[in-house]
Design an enzyme around this catalytic site. Structure first.
Site, PDB file in Angstrom:
ATOM      1  N   GLU A  20       3.936  -6.580  -0.748  1.00 38.23           N
ATOM      2  CA  GLU A  20       3.111  -6.398  -1.943  1.00 38.23           C
ATOM      3  C   GLU A  20       2.975  -4.901  -2.208  1.00 38.23           C
ATOM      4  OE1 GLU A  20      -0.468  -8.469  -0.971  1.00 38.23           O
ATOM      5  OE2 GLU A  20       0.532 -10.413  -0.828  1.00 38.23           O
ATOM      6  N   PRO A  21       3.812  -4.334  -3.082  1.00 31.67           N
ATOM      7  CA  PRO A  21       3.829  -2.881  -3.280  1.00 31.67           C
ATOM      8  C   PRO A  21       2.546  -2.279  -3.846  1.00 31.67           C
ATOM      9  CG  PRO A  21       5.841  -3.880  -4.111  1.00 31.67           C
ATOM     10  CD  PRO A  21       4.898  -4.996  -3.813  1.00 31.67           C
ATOM     11  N   GLY A  22       1.664  -3.108  -4.417  1.00 33.12           N
ATOM     12  CA  GLY A  22       0.416  -2.574  -4.947  1.00 33.12           C
ATOM     13  C   GLY A  22       0.644  -1.633  -6.106  1.00 33.12           C
ATOM     14  N   ARG A  23       0.041  -0.448  -6.031  1.00 24.54           N
ATOM     15  CA  ARG A  23       0.088   0.513  -7.132  1.00 24.54           C
ATOM     16  C   ARG A  23       1.469   1.109  -7.368  1.00 24.54           C
ATOM     17  NH1 ARG A  23      -3.947   4.734  -4.934  1.00 24.54           N
ATOM     18  NH2 ARG A  23      -4.547   2.917  -3.710  1.00 24.54           N
ATOM     19  N   TYR A  47     -13.390   7.275  -5.450  1.00 19.70           N
ATOM     20  CA  TYR A  47     -12.611   7.573  -4.255  1.00 19.70           C
ATOM     21  C   TYR A  47     -12.345   9.063  -4.040  1.00 19.70           C
ATOM     22  CZ  TYR A  47     -11.250   2.664  -5.062  1.00 19.70           C
ATOM     23  OH  TYR A  47     -11.252   1.323  -5.292  1.00 19.70           O
ATOM     24  N   CYS A 102     -22.714  10.201 -19.449  1.00 18.59           N
ATOM     25  CA  CYS A 102     -23.946  10.841 -18.977  1.00 18.59           C
ATOM     26  C   CYS A 102     -24.028  10.804 -17.448  1.00 18.59           C
ATOM     27  CB  CYS A 102     -25.153  10.164 -19.607  1.00 18.59           C
ATOM     28  SG  CYS A 102     -25.247  10.397 -21.379  1.00 18.59           S
ATOM     29  N   GLU A 103     -23.031  11.365 -16.804  1.00 11.77           N
ATOM     30  CA  GLU A 103     -22.975  11.476 -15.346  1.00 11.77           C
ATOM     31  C   GLU A 103     -22.291  12.800 -15.008  1.00 11.77           C
ATOM     32  OE1 GLU A 103     -24.028   9.311 -13.033  1.00 11.77           O
ATOM     33  OE2 GLU A 103     -24.587   7.668 -14.395  1.00 11.77           O
ATOM     34  N   GLY A 154       0.796  -1.216   0.000  1.00  6.81           N
ATOM     35  CA  GLY A 154       0.000   0.000   0.000  1.00  6.81           C
ATOM     36  C   GLY A 154       0.827   1.263   0.000  1.00  6.81           C
ATOM     37  N   ARG A 198     -11.393   6.107 -10.530  1.00  7.90           N
ATOM     38  CA  ARG A 198     -10.925   6.462  -9.195  1.00  7.90           C
ATOM     39  C   ARG A 198     -11.418   7.827  -8.721  1.00  7.90           C
ATOM     40  NH1 ARG A 198      -6.314   7.248  -7.836  1.00  7.90           N
ATOM     41  NH2 ARG A 198      -6.396   6.282  -5.782  1.00  7.90           N
TER      42      ARG A 198
END
Length: 443
Positions: free
Chosen positions: A296-299, A344, A371-372, A254, A340
């Site tokens: 686990e480095p993730g992103r 988020y 359409c948002e 993380g 994202r």
């Protein structure tokens, strides 16, 4: 302070952006837009830096530390092959991710299978190909996996995912170690200890150790320190009970990256040294032999290496209540290639990519074509006041959780993905076509 732009991103004399020696105007012409562009040297360099930094830091204490690339951040067969060549392992969280990793040449023994609700088919396939570890997430899974392993005449290598209660990271949806959420088995309630006992007693399982993940986009090593202390305390308690030292401990990941010019990331070498030191202190307090570690480095490997290239469509100026105005820059992608921001509240930056401009900087919002009203790519960024239809716009640090979370809302076609290096572009994932859409539509 870290730059959100990848290692080889640069401006030419005419102001156009290049990555990996490739002019983005040529990339847009050849592959279309939106387009995900990965800086291969940046991505692979980060992978090797994680491997060497954590390997060296833990070697000083006489043990090893494996690095698991996060396939959920971004995965293709070629990326899996890069990670194998650069000495990493890989974690997967579905049968599809497992198959892509195998297709890319990653040995099954260097694959870890995650997930809070693995199907019987996924578990069976993992056992058949011989994955290196299965991270169990519930008592139901322990029972099912034990039965499947005995049916197949194999032993399933397992780690127990532990909810340590250490809270870290950004948005609540990416914090993964508080009690009231779907992942893991609680350390505080004793469920984690019971799960270890169940795995130890199951004839079809080989208990390798314990695993945790405390969140994402973490800037402070203190959270990792506290989590490591709790994990090693659990390991010591189980050792006293069962008379065995669990051989492996996964500390999760993380690590934060910089998404904007004024944001901070977590330096890899600093994190490695301090986490190894925290582990050493914790082991000195609780006792026991040094286990094999993994992270686990993730992103942090894929994220900084990627950018998204868009073509500007409509530009409009909207009056604000304070008397000012905002320039709305609509691009040919949006929430279909970057979920994202709307999910988020993630913050990004953007820049004009195809030319230079002497126009005054204007408060802008980069929005998509869907359409948002929440279809926002970059909420606030200064862009030239002469930004116009046809311009190229680049959004950096989109290498993680962009293409893998892409979808076809409004029947929009998902973007292609290319890797660039030494002036050459390699297609990793082709763009969706109308034939793809029609193939799913039964008529």
């Amino acid at each position: 302070m870290n730059s959100p732009w990848s290692l080889t991103a640069a401006r030419g004399e005419d102001g156009a952006l290049s990555v990996g020696g490739c002019d983005v105007r040529e990339l847009a012409g050849q592959f279309g837009t939106p387009l995900f562009v990965y800086d291969e040297d940046d991505m692979r360099g980060r992978a090797r830096e994680f491997r060497s930094a954590f390997g060296e830091a833990f070697a000083e204490h006489g043990t090893t530390c494996d690095v698991f690339y996060a396939s959920k951040a971004f995965l293709s067969s070629r990326v899996a092959s890069w990670m194998f060549e650069d000495g990493l392992s890989i974690d997967v969280a579905s049968g599809g991710e497992l198959e892509i990793a195998l297709r890319g040449g990653m040995p099954a023994s260097r694959i870890g299978l995650h997930g809070n609700n693995k199907s019987d088919a996924e578990l069976r396939r993992a056992l058949e190909v011989g994955v290196g570890r299965i991270v169990v997430d519930s008592f139901t899974e322990i029972e099912v996996l034990d039965a499947l392993a005995r049916e197949l005449g194999v032993t399933a290598p397992v780690m127990v995912r532990v909810t340590t209660g250490v809270h870290a990271g950004g948005h609540e949806y990416i914090a993964t170690s508080h009690e009231d959420q779907k992942f893991g088995l609680s350390l505080a309630t004793g469920a984690a200890f019971e799960a270890l006992t169940a795995c130890h007693d199951a004839p079809g399982l080989e208990l390798l150790g314990i695993h945790t993940h405390i969140g994402s986009q973490i800037l402070s090593v203190e959270a990792f320190r506290e989590s490591a202390e709790r994990m090693l305390g659990l390991r010591a308690a189980f050792s006293a009970y069962a008379g065995v030292d669990l051989p492996e401990v996964d500390l999760g990941g993380g690590y934060a990256i910089a998404y904007t010019e004024d944001a901070e990331g977590l330096p890899i070498a600093k994190a490695a040294r301090e986490i190894a030191g925290a582990v050493a202190s914790a082991l000195a307090n609780v006792g026991g032999a040094w286990p094999r570690f993994s992270i686990e480095p993730g992103r942090a490997i894929a994220g900084p290496a990627g950018l998204t290239l868009y073509r500007v469509g409509v530009v409009k100026h909207v009056a604000l209540e304070d008397g000012g105005s905002r320039q709305y820059v609509a691009v040919d992608g949006g929430m279909s290639d970057n979920m994202r921001t709307i999910t988020y509240g993630a913050e990004y930056t953007a820049a004009l990519a195809g030319r230079a401009s002497d126009a005054d900087a204007t408060l802008s919002r980069v929005v998509g074509k869907h359409c948002e009203s929440g279809d926002i790519v970059v909420r606030d960024v200064d862009l030239p006041g002469d930004t116009a239809r046809g311009d190229l716009l680049a959004v950096p640090a989109t290498g993680a959780y962009g293409r893998v979370m892409a979808h076809n809302y409004n029947a929009v076609l998902r973007p292609a993905v290319v890797a660039v290096k030494d002036g050459e572009a390699t297609l990793l994932i082709r763009r969706d076509t109308l034939d793809d859409l029609f193939s799913w539509d039964v008529w």
